[in-house]
Design a protein around this motif. Sequence first.
Motif, PDB file in Angstrom:
ATOM      1  N   ARG A 401      -6.306  55.680 -85.023  1.00 25.88           N
ATOM      2  CA  ARG A 401      -5.304  55.079 -85.933  1.00 25.88           C
ATOM      3  C   ARG A 401      -3.911  55.319 -85.346  1.00 25.88           C
ATOM      4  NH1 ARG A 401      -1.518  56.458 -89.435  1.00 25.88           N
ATOM      5  NH2 ARG A 401      -1.959  58.687 -89.302  1.00 25.88           N
ATOM      6  N   MET A 402      -3.654  56.570 -84.955  1.00 25.36           N
ATOM      7  CA  MET A 402      -2.309  56.871 -84.458  1.00 25.36           C
ATOM      8  C   MET A 402      -2.072  56.339 -83.045  1.00 25.36           C
ATOM      9  SD  MET A 402      -1.159  60.481 -86.115  1.00 25.36           S
ATOM     10  CE  MET A 402       0.558  60.202 -85.754  1.00 25.36           C
ATOM     11  N   TYR A 403      -3.141  56.265 -82.265  1.00 28.65           N
ATOM     12  CA  TYR A 403      -2.989  55.784 -80.877  1.00 28.65           C
ATOM     13  C   TYR A 403      -3.983  54.652 -80.596  1.00 28.65           C
ATOM     14  CZ  TYR A 403      -0.704  60.293 -80.696  1.00 28.65           C
ATOM     15  OH  TYR A 403       0.104  61.370 -80.967  1.00 28.65           O
ATOM     16  N   PRO A 404      -3.776  53.484 -81.199  1.00 22.67           N
ATOM     17  CA  PRO A 404      -4.732  52.393 -80.946  1.00 22.67           C
ATOM     18  C   PRO A 404      -4.634  51.937 -79.492  1.00 22.67           C
ATOM     19  CG  PRO A 404      -2.827  51.603 -82.174  1.00 22.67           C
ATOM     20  CD  PRO A 404      -2.649  53.083 -82.037  1.00 22.67           C
ATOM     21  N   TYR A 436       0.194  48.299 -84.786  1.00 22.42           N
ATOM     22  CA  TYR A 436       1.016  49.495 -85.052  1.00 22.42           C
ATOM     23  C   TYR A 436       1.559  49.463 -86.474  1.00 22.42           C
ATOM     24  CZ  TYR A 436       0.891  51.476 -80.407  1.00 22.42           C
ATOM     25  OH  TYR A 436       0.466  52.069 -79.256  1.00 22.42           O
ATOM     26  N   SER A 437       2.081  48.293 -86.862  1.00 19.61           N
ATOM     27  CA  SER A 437       2.642  48.212 -88.216  1.00 19.61           C
ATOM     28  C   SER A 437       1.549  48.459 -89.253  1.00 19.61           C
ATOM     29  CB  SER A 437       3.292  46.846 -88.441  1.00 19.61           C
ATOM     30  OG  SER A 437       4.256  46.634 -87.444  1.00 19.61           O
ATOM     31  N   ILE A 438       0.334  47.972 -88.984  1.00 16.08           N
ATOM     32  CA  ILE A 438      -0.757  48.170 -89.945  1.00 16.08           C
ATOM     33  C   ILE A 438      -1.169  49.644 -89.989  1.00 16.08           C
ATOM     34  CG2 ILE A 438      -3.172  47.580 -90.451  1.00 16.08           C
ATOM     35  CD1 ILE A 438      -2.578  44.935 -88.921  1.00 16.08           C
ATOM     36  N   HIS A 439      -1.348  50.235 -88.823  1.00 15.42           N
ATOM     37  CA  HIS A 439      -1.847  51.611 -88.779  1.00 15.42           C
ATOM     38  C   HIS A 439      -0.825  52.635 -89.291  1.00 15.42           C
ATOM     39  CE1 HIS A 439      -5.530  51.263 -85.884  1.00 15.42           C
ATOM     40  NE2 HIS A 439      -5.596  50.446 -86.905  1.00 15.42           N
ATOM     41  N   TYR A 440       0.448  52.237 -89.359  1.00 14.75           N
ATOM     42  CA  TYR A 440       1.464  53.185 -89.865  1.00 14.75           C
ATOM     43  C   TYR A 440       2.055  52.709 -91.201  1.00 14.75           C
ATOM     44  CZ  TYR A 440       1.330  55.792 -85.471  1.00 14.75           C
ATOM     45  OH  TYR A 440       0.927  56.578 -84.414  1.00 14.75           O
ATOM     46  N   ALA A 466      -7.319  47.913 -92.874  1.00 17.90           N
ATOM     47  CA  ALA A 466      -6.317  48.963 -92.608  1.00 17.90           C
ATOM     48  C   ALA A 466      -6.546  49.624 -91.246  1.00 17.90           C
ATOM     49  CB  ALA A 466      -6.361  50.006 -93.716  1.00 17.90           C
ATOM     50  N   PHE A 467      -7.800  49.651 -90.815  1.00 14.32           N
ATOM     51  CA  PHE A 467      -8.137  50.293 -89.538  1.00 14.32           C
ATOM     52  C   PHE A 467      -8.670  49.225 -88.583  1.00 14.32           C
ATOM     53  CE2 PHE A 467     -11.170  52.597 -86.778  1.00 14.32           C
ATOM     54  CZ  PHE A 467     -10.295  53.514 -86.226  1.00 14.32           C
ATOM     55  N   MET A 468      -7.902  48.936 -87.543  1.00 13.55           N
ATOM     56  CA  MET A 468      -8.306  47.841 -86.655  1.00 13.55           C
ATOM     57  C   MET A 468      -8.498  48.282 -85.214  1.00 13.55           C
ATOM     58  SD  MET A 468      -6.367  44.444 -87.992  1.00 13.55           S
ATOM     59  CE  MET A 468      -7.540  43.401 -87.136  1.00 13.55           C
ATOM     60  N   ALA A 469      -8.747  49.578 -85.007  1.00  9.95           N
ATOM     61  CA  ALA A 469      -8.844  50.081 -83.624  1.00  9.95           C
ATOM     62  C   ALA A 469      -9.942  49.359 -82.842  1.00  9.95           C
ATOM     63  CB  ALA A 469      -9.085  51.569 -83.630  1.00  9.95           C
ATOM     64  N   PHE A 470     -11.020  48.968 -83.528  1.00 11.73           N
ATOM     65  CA  PHE A 470     -12.086  48.238 -82.843  1.00 11.73           C
ATOM     66  C   PHE A 470     -12.117  46.767 -83.281  1.00 11.73           C
ATOM     67  CE2 PHE A 470     -13.616  52.640 -82.587  1.00 11.73           C
ATOM     68  CZ  PHE A 470     -13.917  52.727 -81.240  1.00 11.73           C
TER      69      PHE A 470
END
Length: 804
Positions: A401-404, A436-440, A466-470
């Motif tokens: 989340r913090m470092y996608p 970035y805007s979504i994860h923060y 809310a979580f789009m890392a994958f």
Amino acid sequence: MFIVFLILLFGFLALLVYYYFLIQQRYQYFNQRGIATPPFNFFFGHLKTVWNHPSHHRQLENWTKQYGKIYGIYEGTHPILVVSDPDFLQEVFIKQFSVFHTRLVTMLDDVSSNLGFSTGSKWRRQRHVINPSFTAVKLKAMSPLINGSINDLMDKLLEHSNIGDEFNIYLYYKRVTMDVICRCAFGVDIDLQNNPNHIYFQKVEELIGVHTILKSPIYKMTQLVPETRSILARLYLAHNTARKYINTRVLPLISSTKQLDESAFAWLLNRLHTIVEQRQKTPISRKDLLQLMLQAMNKEPNQNTAEDDNKTNHWLSKDEVIGNTVAFMVAGYETTSTALAYATYVLAKHPDVLKKLQDEIDQLPIDNDDNTNDEKIKEYPNYDTVTHLSYMDMFISEVLRMYPIGNFTLQRCAMENTVVQGINIEKGTTVYADIYSIHYDRELWGPDDPYIFLPERHKTKRHPMAFMAFGAGPRNCIGMRFALIEIKMLLTRLLREYTILPGEHLEIRFQIVARKLRNTRVLPLISSTKQLDESAFAWLLNRLHTIVEQRQKTPISRKDLLQLMLQAMNKEPNQNTAEDDNKTNHWLSKDEVIGNTVAFMVAGYETTSTALAYATYVLAKHPDVLKKLQDEIDQLPIDSDDNTNDEKIKEYPNYDTVTHLSYMDMFISEVLRMYPIGNFTLQRCAMENTVVQGINIEKGTTVYADIYSIHYDRELWGPDDPYIFLPERHKTKRHPMAFMAFGAGPRNCVGMRFALIEIKMLLTRLLQEYTILPGEHLESNFNIHEEIAIVPEAIWIKLLKRET
Ligand code: HEM
């Protein structure tokens, strides 16, 4: 004639005017929809800003702060909606997937057939066939392969932990993830931990690094004028095919060494082509991804009969098999190693999180892995074991989340006109998720501050986007489960044995230094991320600065070059007193000590390793020369080395022993005659006006020695053909400037004797134990090219153990 010219000119101008108005009209896209857009340039749109910003997604985040959750940018003239509204994204990525099933079509789609770039039914078929490769059963079967690669990593970490030095763990992560993907994707064991410059690794790094096709002018041109996409892609392919043809069909007729550079992409495709062909000829039973895809390839539907849909949908073409294997190599290596690097960085900063992870890991049951016969690997945490780690799951999610990482791919292109949340979206428009805007986003991730690392926040159910890392929806990351298993297995084994502590430079340089903590868990480590990269030169200078300061504070008695220079540094002459000349001339400044150490590192490493590579190449090609060398070496007296207390090392060939090798001396000279290396430095600049052999030379003029012409000059090196490898030619006394491999005169190579001793000691030990045989790729991968030194690409050989 003049009239024809006028008509043509008029036609051309009319076309230009038409194109101008067309572009103007395209730039109305967001205006007409009342959507905000940051200022942009004609023709380039927002591309200039995007190209010049070091991080694409940080730039999007900056704009989101100014223009809100939905705004527009133009890639050239192509409209892109940048979105961080989760409901809008859910509509695009999931609910209207039938409209948005494709990413922005780029020239990559024409260049390689793989999941990531393909569109429509081509994508659907490939995804359908490849999805089952990542099921739990398949991943379980791969887990011993993953554990095997982790073993190699653990050996390397142990070496560092024993020495207690500071090192960059990101490099090791890159190697382990590349090892894993090569084993699991196409069954090739490249052993990168012990073979860090493996050609596959270099090529993949080249592919995604500074030379990536995405930064090439040809790719940028297709972004600016999408109409040129197909033609430029074809040109790119034709160019690669021509180079391959010249390399394999034409150049071998002219020279055994000369090869044209292939692009990394073309190189990988060609190499995998060969692997696929070999696998087709001699099938093997491996449970890797390639095998699964090959099975699908063999099911090619017959175009003349009405095959059922199921069969047509279960087929992959050969190009798709190859393209997807390259995609797995790239996608599976860089993403996972970077995730591990971020995880390590976070663990070094949050000892409380680290402790919780270790406590969870210590509670793990020890399952026996039935997928392997290797008794050692059986007991390592496997697929089943790591599924019990709930805190680990939250930890990894929080890291990503913090470092996608894989943000560039988070986009969908509308394949039909549609409406999303009241906005008319025309066919061809692309939607980018601003991750970035979504994860923060505080609304999505609160009430705790999203800028704080807090794994527990993942206990709360959040918005599905809310979580789009994958990614999200049917086109999310196909390798997600694979990556997660790999990360979990690796971290479990790492944290069982080691603790990670922050180093002094953690924040400034993203580095972590080792300090002992518990008896059983000691970890040294460093994670470096891309954001704060220093230039390699600055990095080396800084690192040596620290070493010099440490050495000054706590002097140690070592016989190394640095020590000798430090002694000279301590003799700094006093500027206020009249020092004698001898003292003034025996002094080095601190910057000179550091600068020269860097120079020794660079000059002493690349040149010597390249000379060894050429020597090995020659030995693989000339068994008669090899035999003579071995005969000479076998006659060597066994001197005992008094410079060491290590009983084993005492008996190896040492400085004195290798001075007896006269054939070896000629051999090395002949290698360096035929393959000179450090040619760039063979030059002198006149510091005054002068005359040389009747030619007036003005101050500032430079003279280059043309070493190739000298080393292959028949007058200097005859009567035997200089193009033949013949060590014995060095028995004859030649012109003093006939051999310039180490330069000449007072400014020749200062490290010559050092390099010669190193080469001789190494070759002596190598040939005492082994005979060198040519590998299948010896000639095809030799490819000499010039960087700072003149280097071969690779030396493929086989080693045969000698009978003792
Ligand atoms: C931590 C590791 C990884 C991260 C963060 C990551 C992230 C992503 C993201 C964000 C996407 C785009 C998804 C979307 O558009 O919705 C993606 C796509 C993809 N990933 Fe990964 N990935 C990782 C590991 C892997 C691995 C190990 C593989 C292969 C073995 C892989 C293969 C792919 C492929 C082929 C696609 C394209 C899928 C398609 O278009 O159908 N990835 N990845």
